[in-house]
Design an enzyme around this catalytic site. Sequence first.
Site, PDB file in Angstrom:
ATOM      1  N   ARG A   8       0.792  -1.245   0.000  1.00 34.18           N
ATOM      2  CA  ARG A   8       0.000   0.000   0.000  1.00 34.18           C
ATOM      3  C   ARG A   8       0.821   1.290   0.000  1.00 34.18           C
ATOM      4  O   ARG A   8       0.353   2.314  -0.484  1.00 34.18           O
ATOM      5  CB  ARG A   8      -0.983   0.034   1.173  1.00 34.18           C
ATOM      6  CG  ARG A   8      -1.962  -1.140   1.222  1.00 34.18           C
ATOM      7  CD  ARG A   8      -2.746  -1.303  -0.046  1.00 34.18           C
ATOM      8  NE  ARG A   8      -3.819  -2.285   0.075  1.00 34.18           N
ATOM      9  CZ  ARG A   8      -4.370  -2.900  -0.957  1.00 34.18           C
ATOM     10  NH1 ARG A   8      -3.937  -2.647  -2.193  1.00 34.18           N
ATOM     11  NH2 ARG A   8      -5.351  -3.774  -0.781  1.00 34.18           N
TER      12      ARG A   8
ATOM     13  N   HIS B  32      -2.891 -15.603  -8.568  1.00 32.54           N
ATOM     14  CA  HIS B  32      -4.078 -16.053  -7.822  1.00 32.54           C
ATOM     15  C   HIS B  32      -5.077 -16.848  -8.660  1.00 32.54           C
ATOM     16  O   HIS B  32      -6.237 -16.466  -8.808  1.00 32.54           O
ATOM     17  CB  HIS B  32      -4.773 -14.904  -7.110  1.00 32.54           C
ATOM     18  CG  HIS B  32      -4.934 -13.625  -7.896  1.00 32.54           C
ATOM     19  ND1 HIS B  32      -5.366 -13.589  -9.202  1.00 32.54           N
ATOM     20  CD2 HIS B  32      -4.726 -12.329  -7.538  1.00 32.54           C
ATOM     21  CE1 HIS B  32      -5.427 -12.335  -9.611  1.00 32.54           C
ATOM     22  NE2 HIS B  32      -5.042 -11.552  -8.619  1.00 32.54           N
TER      23      HIS B  32
ATOM     24  N   ASP C 169      -1.521 -12.950  -1.725  1.00 35.34           N
ATOM     25  CA  ASP C 169      -2.287 -11.801  -2.234  1.00 35.34           C
ATOM     26  C   ASP C 169      -2.734 -10.933  -1.060  1.00 35.34           C
ATOM     27  O   ASP C 169      -3.887 -10.474  -1.008  1.00 35.34           O
ATOM     28  CB  ASP C 169      -3.474 -12.252  -3.076  1.00 35.34           C
ATOM     29  CG  ASP C 169      -4.144 -11.096  -3.831  1.00 35.34           C
ATOM     30  OD1 ASP C 169      -3.553  -9.987  -3.853  1.00 35.34           O
ATOM     31  OD2 ASP C 169      -5.244 -11.303  -4.381  1.00 35.34           O
TER      32      ASP C 169
END
Length: 426
Positions: free
Chosen positions: A64, A232, A305
């Site tokens: 982030r 993923h 993830d």
Amino acid sequence: MPTLLITNGRVIDPSQKMDRVTNLLIRDGRIAAYDAAPSGQDSVIDASSKIVSPGLIDMHVHLREPGREEDETIATGTAAALAGGFTSIACIPNTEPPIDTQGTVEFILHQAARADNCNVFVVACVSKGREGKELAEIGQLVRAGAVAFSDDGAPVYDSELMRRAFEYCRMFDKPLLNHAEVRELTHGGVMHEGLVSLVLGLPGMPSAAEDAMTARDIALADFTGGRIHIMHVSSAGSVELIRRAKSRGVRITTEVCPHHFSLTDESLRSFDANFKMSPPLRARRDVETCIAGLVDGTIDCIATDHAPHAREKKMRELDQAPFGIVGLETALGLVVTKLIEPGHLDWPTALAKMTINPARILGLNKGTLAVGADADVTIIDPDARWKVDPDRFRSKSANTPFAGWHLRGRAETVIVGGRVKYKAGA
């Protein structure tokens, strides 16, 4: 730097096909010897009844920072990685601004060095600004330290751009990590399209959206000779496409996340946004196929993830809440509980998918306990039983669907570069 001697541990190193009880000596930040006897100068760690593994590697983490520090920072994300047993992570570039310049790559590496927790490797953008319009400066980003390229959070949608990206990345032998999704098929969706979404009256995201993009990526990798890594993977169709591509020599690898082999779309009956993720939780058949892919080697890696979101964001209505969950601190326990305990995988196979396999895909000198290698070590208590408590997470966010679950297996001690960085309970 102190000399460390890890005694009486079951050393499992898939890179050396090693699985035996022995002593492991660490000196000057590197693996020095096996079967070493204790001496007065050593700091001794007794690993009796524990597993001594190469440091775990997670090749799919959202940190982030920069831009969304209310969700996570590099310091808190790397602390969470240590608590989960990870000594190395690869951060994904959907930050604000995206990681598409040398300066941003260097910023990430600088912040990781300041945090001084685990190793951080940078996955940079395929396209400038992650807009899918113009190729990023691949060569400059490689020189800055990027180990792979992705626009994750969104697929690389333009097929011509993807082709050129394959051709450039092939020159540097770097993989392209793509989020397989045809957006026109998933627009407005909040969960897997199937019987459960029909019953709940919620807009769905069909598995065909993942399968179609996976097929395109396979075709372009085959055509260009480039390296594709499907992120993923969640659908039975994609697993079968990847299995067939591997059989004919396409340079393809893939990963699966713990939530995609632990949960199904039935979880959305709770309308809890902590079960909302992209790709979505799918049907039981998809879960079983993903596990089969892990067993037969079609799926190379287990990645988290890790996608933190502040509490207030996940408390919105289901259609307004963001996709994603945190995963660094629960991954190992889910692997043990859902894969090893039921007998799907043994310890060496599971650890290969969390150590040497991601290291080889990303070209890292990690994932091994060979003499002379960096002393990144995870000591695992395979019998530890614990309850998932988000309030105790080291991550800045707590958006997990596993709150209250009882798991087995946990990292007890984590060593990075010969230094003890984490001890359970400390």
